[in-house]
Design an enzyme around this catalytic site. Structure first.
Site, PDB file in Angstrom:
ATOM      1  N   GLY A   1       0.872  -1.211   0.167  1.00  0.00           N
ATOM      2  CA  GLY A   1       0.134   0.005   0.193  1.00  0.00           C
ATOM      3  C   GLY A   1       0.772   1.352  -0.057  1.00  0.00           C
ATOM      4  N   SER A   2       2.062   1.391  -0.499  1.00  0.00           N
ATOM      5  CA  SER A   2       2.821   2.405  -0.647  1.00  0.00           C
ATOM      6  C   SER A   2       2.142   3.522  -1.353  1.00  0.00           C
ATOM      7  CB  SER A   2       4.354   2.347  -0.751  1.00  0.00           C
ATOM      8  OG  SER A   2       4.257   1.820  -2.138  1.00  0.00           O
TER       9      SER A   2
ATOM     10  N   HIS B   1       0.703   1.173 -13.593  1.00  0.00           N
ATOM     11  CA  HIS B   1       1.589   0.105 -14.005  1.00  0.00           C
ATOM     12  C   HIS B   1       2.971   0.191 -13.965  1.00  0.00           C
ATOM     13  CE1 HIS B   1       1.881  -3.993 -15.519  1.00  0.00           C
ATOM     14  NE2 HIS B   1       3.053  -3.674 -16.471  1.00  0.00           N
TER      15      HIS B   1
ATOM     16  N   LEU C   1      -4.191  -6.718  -7.678  1.00  0.00           N
ATOM     17  CA  LEU C   1      -3.811  -7.633  -8.451  1.00  0.00           C
ATOM     18  C   LEU C   1      -4.906  -8.522  -8.989  1.00  0.00           C
ATOM     19  CD1 LEU C   1      -0.511  -8.559  -6.439  1.00  0.00           C
ATOM     20  CD2 LEU C   1      -1.066  -6.879  -8.315  1.00  0.00           C
ATOM     21  N   LYS C   2      -6.159  -8.448  -9.005  1.00  0.00           N
ATOM     22  CA  LYS C   2      -7.277  -8.970  -9.519  1.00  0.00           C
ATOM     23  C   LYS C   2      -7.745  -8.188 -10.578  1.00  0.00           C
ATOM     24  CE  LYS C   2      -7.575 -12.862  -6.786  1.00  0.00           C
ATOM     25  NZ  LYS C   2      -7.570 -14.120  -7.676  1.00  0.00           N
TER      26      LYS C   2
ATOM     27  N   ASP D   1      -4.263  -4.235 -18.553  1.00  0.00           N
ATOM     28  CA  ASP D   1      -3.330  -2.999 -19.031  1.00  0.00           C
ATOM     29  C   ASP D   1      -3.589  -2.459 -20.486  1.00  0.00           C
ATOM     30  OD1 ASP D   1      -1.980  -3.376 -16.608  1.00  0.00           O
ATOM     31  OD2 ASP D   1      -0.769  -5.144 -17.167  1.00  0.00           O
TER      32      ASP D   1
HETATM   33  C1  GAR Z   1       3.292  -0.863  -7.549  1.00  0.00           C
HETATM   34  O1  GAR Z   1       4.520  -0.828  -8.057  1.00  0.00           O
HETATM   35  C2  GAR Z   1       2.268  -0.911  -8.661  1.00  0.00           C
HETATM   36  O2  GAR Z   1       2.599  -0.329  -9.914  1.00  0.00           O
HETATM   37  C3  GAR Z   1       1.994  -2.118  -9.078  1.00  0.00           C
HETATM   38  O3  GAR Z   1       1.987  -2.921  -7.932  1.00  0.00           O
HETATM   39  C4  GAR Z   1       2.698  -2.224  -6.872  1.00  0.00           C
HETATM   40  C5  GAR Z   1       1.929  -2.204  -5.533  1.00  0.00           C
HETATM   41  O4  GAR Z   1       2.961  -1.383  -4.627  1.00  0.00           O
HETATM   42  N1  GAR Z   1       1.004  -2.685  -9.727  1.00  0.00           N
HETATM   43  C6  GAR Z   1       0.843  -3.496 -10.725  1.00  0.00           C
HETATM   44  O5  GAR Z   1       1.851  -4.340 -11.158  1.00  0.00           O
HETATM   45  C7  GAR Z   1      -0.191  -3.669 -11.508  1.00  0.00           C
HETATM   46  N2  GAR Z   1       0.027  -4.442 -12.794  1.00  0.00           N
HETATM   47  P1  GAR Z   1       2.160  -0.833  -3.436  1.00  0.00           P
HETATM   48  O6  GAR Z   1       1.080  -1.775  -2.828  1.00  0.00           O
HETATM   49  O7  GAR Z   1       3.297  -0.490  -2.433  1.00  0.00           O
HETATM   50  O8  GAR Z   1       1.441   0.424  -3.956  1.00  0.00           O
END
Ligand code: GAR
Length: 289
Positions: free
Chosen positions: A109-110, A201, A182-183, A242
């Site tokens: 969740g950053s 992305h 991710l879903k 995407d």
């Molecule tokens: C982020 O880097 C985001 O771009 C990626 O997941 C990470 C979540 O990090 N998203 C994908 O890969 C979507 N295809 P976070 O939970 O620390 O925000």
């Protein structure tokens, strides 16, 4: 009283102290400045002096607190605070629509935290819901800490999204932001929020996108292909992973020494620097159209 202010402004102890310090120093600087101006102009103390003093303080105060708020790191708070006063005085407040965001996330969740911080005191945009498919994800703790309602969805919600739709409707969600979700978002939710649902992305789409391409896997694939750059893509969400129209991209260089973790850091820095601002711009665009 301090607790009340903390809740009202949704800030922690340190920020509250810095905000109060800014108020106090701003008030005292503009008070001194105003009396210096009047004394330099050679005005005798009296009713005219007092009236002009009040007028000067009123005009100079926003300027003083804004300047002092910059080194104290409170610029965004005071920009929004003064903006709200301006809106109240001009009676424009009712004309500004409020947009409530739902953040969909599955990970630590950053990005969600960064978005929550960015919109904390925003005059027209609020984060009103966090939706996750993982009850133990870091984003759940973040939402709890910030008193933001959480909706955990399970496999049945993906097949029958009516419940999720009702939650979004009841919370008056006007914009959906995917931040590491991710879903695949149910098609009916995408259709209901068409043009009002965006994703980030961690690569330069259309390359390195699609099902299974998320987080670390994206960076591993980029490095395996010896690319010399990567970056972020912010795009509208449609029914294909995407593939929605691209709104914004930013790049970073890849050096021969980079590994998955250093590339992830470079990409993360771009995400944190750009995502909230693009969300804000998109919402403003929608509200104007
Ligand atoms: C982020 O880097 C985001 O771009 C990626 O997941 C990470 C979540 O990090 N998203 C994908 O890969 C979507 N295809 P976070 O939970 O620390 O925000």
């Amino acid at each position: 009283m301090f607790k009340k202010l903390k809740n009202k402004w949704k800030v922690n102890n340190l920020n509250l102290t810095l905000i109060l310090l800014t108020f106090a120093s701003g008030g005292s600087v503009c008070g001194r400045l105003s009396s210096k101006i009047l004394n330099t102009a050679g005005l005798e103390k009296g009713i005219v002096w007092v009236s002009l003093y009040i007028l000067l303080v009123t005009v100079l105060w926003p300027l003083c607190v804004i300047i002092i708020s910059i080194p104290l790191g409170q610029f965004r708070f005071f920009r929004n605070y003064i903006g709200r006063i301006g809106q109240k005085l001009s009676g424009k407040r009712q004309l500004q629509p409020k947009t409530i965001i739902a953040i969909f996330a599955s990970g630590k969740g950053s990005n969600a935290l960064n978005i929550i911080h960015y919109f904390k005191n925003h005059p027209t945009i609020n984060v009103g819901l966090v939706v996750t498919n993982k009850a133990d994800a870091g984003v759940v703790d973040i939402a709890q800490e910030h008193q933001i309602p959480i909706k955990v969805i399970g496999p049945t919600d993906f097949q029958h999204p009516e419940n999720l739709m009702t939650e979004l409707k009841n919370r008056q969600i006007g914009f959906v932001v995917l931040a590491g979700f991710l879903k695949k978002v149910p098609d009916s939710v995408i259709a209901a929020f068409s043009g009002r649902i965006i994703n980030i992305h961690p690569a330069l789409l259309p390359a390195y996108g699609g099902k299974g391409m998320y987080g670390q896997y994206v960076h591993e694939a980029v490095l395996a292909n010896r690319e010399n750059k990567s970056g972020i893509t912010i795009h509208y969400v449609n029914e294909h992973y995407d593939k929605g129209e691209i709104i914004f991209q930013a790049e970073c260089k890849i050096s021969p020494e980079d590994d998955t973790s250093s590339l992830e850091q470079k990409v993360r820095a771009l995400e944190l620097a750009h995502y909230p601002r693009i969300i804000e711009e998109e919402i403003k665009k929608q509200n104007l159209s």
